[in-house]
Design an enzyme around this catalytic site. Structure first.
Site, short mmCIF file in Angstrom:
data_model
loop_
_atom_site.label_atom_id
_atom_site.label_comp_id
_atom_site.label_asym_id
_atom_site.label_seq_id
_atom_site.Cartn_x
_atom_site.Cartn_y
_atom_site.Cartn_z
NE ARG A 146 1.89 75.37 -11.76
CZ ARG A 146 2.13 76.43 -12.54
NH1 ARG A 146 3.15 76.43 -13.39
NH2 ARG A 146 1.37 77.51 -12.45
CD GLU A 176 8.71 74.99 -9.31
OE1 GLU A 176 8.29 76.14 -9.10
OE2 GLU A 176 8.47 74.37 -10.36
CG HIS A 198 8.31 78.01 -12.22
ND1 HIS A 198 7.41 77.31 -11.46
CD2 HIS A 198 7.57 78.59 -13.20
CE1 HIS A 198 6.18 77.48 -11.94
NE2 HIS A 198 6.25 78.26 -13.01
P1 NAP Z 1 -4.59 75.76 -21.18
O1 NAP Z 1 -4.83 76.56 -22.41
O2 NAP Z 1 -5.73 75.55 -20.23
O3 NAP Z 1 -4.00 74.35 -21.62
C1 NAP Z 1 -3.92 73.27 -20.74
C2 NAP Z 1 -4.00 72.01 -21.55
O4 NAP Z 1 -3.88 70.89 -20.66
C3 NAP Z 1 -5.31 71.84 -22.32
O5 NAP Z 1 -5.03 71.61 -23.66
C4 NAP Z 1 -5.93 70.60 -21.67
O6 NAP Z 1 -6.60 69.79 -22.61
C5 NAP Z 1 -4.67 69.88 -21.19
N1 NAP Z 1 -5.03 68.84 -20.24
C6 NAP Z 1 -5.73 68.95 -19.09
N2 NAP Z 1 -5.90 67.72 -18.56
C7 NAP Z 1 -5.29 66.85 -19.38
C8 NAP Z 1 -5.13 65.46 -19.38
N3 NAP Z 1 -5.65 64.69 -18.40
N4 NAP Z 1 -4.44 64.88 -20.41
C9 NAP Z 1 -3.93 65.63 -21.39
N5 NAP Z 1 -4.06 66.97 -21.45
C10 NAP Z 1 -4.74 67.56 -20.46
O7 NAP Z 1 -3.43 76.40 -20.30
P2 NAP Z 1 -2.10 77.14 -20.80
O8 NAP Z 1 -2.30 78.60 -20.72
O9 NAP Z 1 -1.66 76.54 -22.09
O10 NAP Z 1 -1.10 76.71 -19.62
C11 NAP Z 1 -0.79 75.35 -19.43
C12 NAP Z 1 -0.02 75.13 -18.14
O11 NAP Z 1 1.29 75.62 -18.28
C13 NAP Z 1 -0.57 75.88 -16.93
O12 NAP Z 1 -1.60 75.14 -16.31
C14 NAP Z 1 0.63 76.03 -16.04
O13 NAP Z 1 0.68 74.98 -15.11
C15 NAP Z 1 1.81 75.91 -16.99
N6 NAP Z 1 2.60 77.16 -17.10
C16 NAP Z 1 3.91 77.14 -16.73
C17 NAP Z 1 4.68 78.28 -16.88
C18 NAP Z 1 6.12 78.28 -16.50
O14 NAP Z 1 6.62 79.31 -16.06
N7 NAP Z 1 6.85 77.20 -16.68
C19 NAP Z 1 4.11 79.46 -17.37
C20 NAP Z 1 2.78 79.43 -17.74
C21 NAP Z 1 2.02 78.27 -17.60
P3 NAP Z 1 -8.21 69.94 -22.80
O15 NAP Z 1 -8.39 71.33 -23.36
O16 NAP Z 1 -8.54 68.87 -23.77
O17 NAP Z 1 -8.83 69.78 -21.48
#
Ligand code: NAP
Length: 304
Positions: free
Chosen positions: A220, A249, A268
């Site tokens: 994000r 955005e 995005h």
């Molecule tokens: P996810 O499996 O929940 O992974 C999120 C990661 O963020 C987890 O490993 C979590 O670690 C980590 N995290 C949270 N707080 C943190 C902190 N303070 N310091 C370091 N790491 C931290 O989610 P996902 O499915 O991989 O998606 C991740 C993100 O990608 C989404 O939240 C979204 O914003 C973004 N996204 C963007 C697009 C795009 O079009 N560009 C598409 C899809 C998703 P822990 O498990 O240790 O808490």
């Protein structure tokens, strides 16, 4: 079979706030996008009949989860179905940025392509490099898997807690955020946006990175303090950045970042494959229907 009546904002531009507030009144369920801020005012306006909020995204930083929890409203989201597409796009953006592909293609069009020159349009290679991943969740892990085929030397990662099983598959090492900053040649941001990660990349942290480092953000926009990124790129504190997400955005066309040749910005499009967007829509619709029928959601946000 029960029938539903639907009030739909039938446009590609985000629903204006006043329209959302007006039309959410009395709704049993709410299907939203990441462009819709679902806060206390929206929930109040919906009223006590609201049974479910379903977002067509895996990120849910636009929804006040605590307010939903207080009201026992489950929130549905779309994990997993977009992981591959977003990981693929992250690799594409990484290569676009490191190998200067936009700049190079532009040179072909503008007549800048002269004879073959040894160091023209060079950038760093992935092979033998140290990769840092902030947030080894679903998408972070999928990015790591793909990077192994580029013969990188090491994968470091930082999350709130170690991810032993995933890390073992990748041969990845759990490190502090400081170490991640100091040692990564390519630093990929795939964490959730939270109060802790907002502006985690700022003037202070850019100074800790290698001057040769390349930062890639597909999480994000608010994870990065963008004015500080501009300054770090202009002053050579880091070498380049590739962003699929920005603040705001869309990014205004006169944003200073767009004047830099060492910054690649995409609109995005992380999850933008036809198959993925279709799966996201179906999953979000199924979450909504489950909530309306008082059933467990297919994919529900769980936050402690
Ligand atoms: P996810 O499996 O929940 O992974 C999120 C990661 O963020 C987890 O490993 C979590 O670690 C980590 N995290 C949270 N707080 C943190 C902190 N303070 N310091 C370091 N790491 C931290 O989610 P996902 O499915 O991989 O998606 C991740 C993100 O990608 C989404 O939240 C979204 O914003 C973004 N996204 C963007 C697009 C795009 O079009 N560009 C598409 C899809 C998703 P822990 O498990 O240790 O808490």
């Amino acid at each position: 079979m029960r029938r539903c009546s639907i009030r739909q904002w039938d446009s590609d531009s985000p629903v204006p706030r006043d329209e959302l507030l007006k039309n959410v009144a009395g709704a049993d369920g709410l299907f939203c996008l990441l462009t819709d801020k679902i806060d206390k005012a929206v929930l109040d306006q919906a009223g006590s009949g609201l049974k479910v909020v379903s977002t067509m995204s895996v990120g849910y930083n636009h929804i006040d989860i605590k307010e939903c929890q207080k009201r026992n409203i489950p929130v549905g989201f779309t994990p997993d179905v977009l992981t591959d597409a977003t990981a693929e796009l992250t690799i594409a953006l990484l290569l676009m940025t490191s190998r200067r592909l936009l700049e190079a293609a532009e040179q072909v069009k503008s007549g800048g392509w002269g004879s073959w020159v040894p160091l023209w349009m060079c950038g760093p290679g992935l092979s033998g490099s140290t990769i840092g991943i902030l947030g080894l969740g679903r998408i972070g892990a999928a990015i790591g898997e793909r990077l192994l085929s580029f013969r990188v030397s090491k994968i470091l990662y930082s999350s709130r807690s170690p991810k032993e099983e995933t890390a073992a598959k990748l041969g990845a090492e759990f490190v502090s955020f400081d170490k991640l900053l100091k040692e990564s040649d390519f630093l990929i941001v795939s964490c959730a946006l939270t109060n802790e990660t907002r502006h985690i990349f700022n003037a202070q942290t850019f100074k800790m990175m290698k001057k040769s480092a390349i930062l890639i953000n597909t999480s994000r926009g608010d994870v990065i303090k963008q004015d500080d990124l501009y300054s770090a790129l202009v002053h050579g504190e880091i070498a380049a950045a590739g962003l699929d997400v920005t603040t705001p955005e869309p990014l205004p066309t006169d944003d200073p970042l767009l004047t830099l040749s060492n910054c690649v910005v995409l609109p995005h499009v992380g999850s933008a494959t036809v198959e993925t967007r279709t799966s996201m829509a179906v999953l979000a619709a199924n979450n909504l229907l489950a909530g309306l029928n008082n059933q467990p959601l297919v994919a529900q946000v769980e936050v402690s």
